[in-house]
Design a protein around this motif. Sequence first.
Motif, mmCIF file in Angstrom:
data_model
loop_
_atom_site.group_PDB
_atom_site.id
_atom_site.type_symbol
_atom_site.label_atom_id
_atom_site.label_comp_id
_atom_site.label_asym_id
_atom_site.label_seq_id
_atom_site.Cartn_x
_atom_site.Cartn_y
_atom_site.Cartn_z
ATOM 1 N N ARG B 172 0.827 -1.212 0.000
ATOM 2 C CA ARG B 172 0.000 0.000 0.000
ATOM 3 C C ARG B 172 0.865 1.267 0.000
ATOM 4 O O ARG B 172 0.616 2.211 0.746
ATOM 5 N N ILE B 173 1.897 1.267 -0.829
ATOM 6 C CA ILE B 173 2.741 2.452 -0.999
ATOM 7 C C ILE B 173 2.354 3.081 -2.331
ATOM 8 O O ILE B 173 2.054 2.375 -3.290
ATOM 9 N N GLN B 174 2.343 4.407 -2.399
ATOM 10 C CA GLN B 174 1.975 5.088 -3.634
ATOM 11 C C GLN B 174 2.856 4.600 -4.786
ATOM 12 O O GLN B 174 4.080 4.531 -4.640
ATOM 13 N N ILE B 176 4.101 5.877 -7.462
ATOM 14 C CA ILE B 176 5.205 6.704 -7.955
ATOM 15 C C ILE B 176 6.446 6.533 -7.084
ATOM 16 O O ILE B 176 7.562 6.387 -7.576
ATOM 17 N N ILE B 177 6.242 6.461 -5.765
ATOM 18 C CA ILE B 177 7.407 6.383 -4.875
ATOM 19 C C ILE B 177 7.861 4.931 -4.727
ATOM 20 O O ILE B 177 9.055 4.649 -4.613
ATOM 21 N N ALA B 178 6.902 3.976 -4.795
ATOM 22 C CA ALA B 178 7.272 2.562 -4.705
ATOM 23 C C ALA B 178 8.138 2.157 -5.888
ATOM 24 O O ALA B 178 9.168 1.487 -5.722
#
Lengths: 321, 399
Positions: B172-174, B176-178
């Motif tokens: 459940r990490i965004q 774009i940043i993952a």
Amino acid sequence: MTAASLNISLSRDARPILISASFILVILIAGTFYTLSRLGTAPLLSPTYLLQQLQIGSFLGIVAAGMMIVILISQIDLSVPWTLTAAAMMATAVGGPWALPVGLGVGLLVGLVNGIGVAYLRIPSMIFTLGVNAVMRGLMVAHTGGFAPQTAATDLMRWLAADHSFGIPNALFVWLAVSALVALILRRMALGRYIYAIGNKEAAAYLAGVNTRGVIITCFVLCGIAAGLAGVLLAGYSTKAYQGMGDAYLLPSIAAVVIGGTNILGGRGRYLGTLVGVILIVLLNSVLSIMEMPEAGRQVIYGSVIILMLLVYGRGEKVTS
Amino acid sequence: MSNSTISNAPFSEPRMSGMPMPATWPRRRLGGDLLIRLRQNIGVVTAIGLFCVIYLFYHFAHPKGFSSAVFVQNADEVFTLAMVAMAQTLPVLAAGLDLSVGAVMTMVGCLASYLMSGAAQGTPIEFSFGGTSHVLAVLPGGVIGIIIGVIICFVAGTLAGFVNGCVVVYGRIQPIIATLATGAIYIGIALFLRPTPGGKIDEDLNWALTNSLQDFASTVHIFDDGNAPWFAPLGAIPVPFILIVVIALVVWVPFRRSVTGRSVYAIGSAEGAAYMSGLRIDRAKLAAFTLAGFFAGCGGLFLAIQTSSGNADIPQAGAYTLNSIAAVVIGGTSLLGGTGGAIGSIFGALILRVISFFFRIFDIAPLLQPLFEGIILLAAVSIGALRVLRVKNTLELFR
């Protein structure tokens, strides 16, 4: 106080900051153990070494401060690398007393273009700033002929970036001033409230009477100026500007902001977190270079740390509607 | 942007898997249906039209225009970006973004530079650790070895995409940043595989895949070495072009029409509504990222075959990632998700590349080329801004 009650008493914004701060301690302790066992010295605990690392980190810190403002309004600025480079190249090309204002002016101008594109033309910032970055690169290649420019940084730039006052690098003072300004804007000024409001729900902020377009443009201008300032300082630190000097600042600055607990979708995050995030990345880099870690291992560790930190505190809601 | 994006696959379509068809389904007139489809895919149609115009112009201006050699050269140069752009499309459709496509491409390319040497005695796969090298397995030589190598590369790309999907869906990490983080890991693996550029690709493989069908046939000895009379008109078609068409038809089109594929569009339109409607959100996101990894892997594999080497080039990986986003946008896919498709992205990639082809024939000073590229890129992505002029209610802007 037990760990559970500590967790409850901490606000949702403070938790990431505390966790990343303790991770900095882990890095320092692990790095010191390594150097003690392999070299018999502990450079990570010497103030001189730490100050030198922070001096290098201050360029990243200034870029990240600007980036954070833009991320808070749920936009992103991918034009930072060549804004930074263009500011450095223009500053060294003009030289003299006008070097610093010209460098900052380049950043302001790019930020203005970005802001107009995003606020008035409503082009997603992800793609518009990417295009602006390409244009800036094109301008600089045409200007320099694709080589490193021969012009040198002025004395003022060198003094700001490379000299020390009272035993502390001047660049750190600049970073501190920028930090104070950003923290002031975010916590004490109406602009800061508007920034968080737009990041949470732009339509709601607009209906509440906020001049959303003006705020968006201001945010991009601030980010551009920050990138310009970092470029001027970096040129001062390395005595000249060179091609691609900004490439190493884009992704680390985004990572620092996010590690510091700022939501990448905007509207949530504290400046202290960004500060801690920058220090974390800088120290991680320096420990890895002490360990003589090859680039391959660095990249893997770098990526793993970001994912690990976010798994601990950056997890989103199950369904966003 | 229209919100009625799920209806891109109109309900009049007879093949709706998994849904019962009522006996008296109203049949729409073909003409009306076509108009609706056209309006919904206006971005893609614009991209195709723009490409046709500038590519025809390019061929008229080129001294050797409309010759097989030019087609082959262009197809070779476009293939990798087209694949990476297709890869980027899927996460973007689900309102995400994949910043690791360039990294996956580079990683698979570095892997391929070990597996495709085609040496007769086979390729030993070694793993050196602490000064001693251990032979893990020996890849058989010849065609079998190359086929196994290709499969390994496909699996590696798909796996990388799957890991992205897991981090996004279960972590459940965004996105774009993952993918920024996983991209760093993949680049690290690529650097681990190829600290310096190198490797070897079987010459026949390189020749067969980067030239015209005629050359392909004569290399693999089919159709009388490509001299069969019926084959002659097809001989001039570049192999990479065929590969793009095959991958689009075999992988993208079935996915687009599957329930999972439509769920990806639904997520991009309104994730909450898609969840409430009982769509398998997790599965669709996972599928989108996994397929993105597969496409990026295809791009990396071809890049390695084309350049006969593996190169863990970080700036190149970044450039491909950023160009893929630009190609997706030019190809008519909204960065907000829910509208567009991979076919449009292929044309977006073609447009981006043809623009740089122009510099060769028009003799523009090399120093000005990056500037022109930048201005054209900025202008191309700004076309979408025209909708601002049509908006009557300011609130409609905030989507």
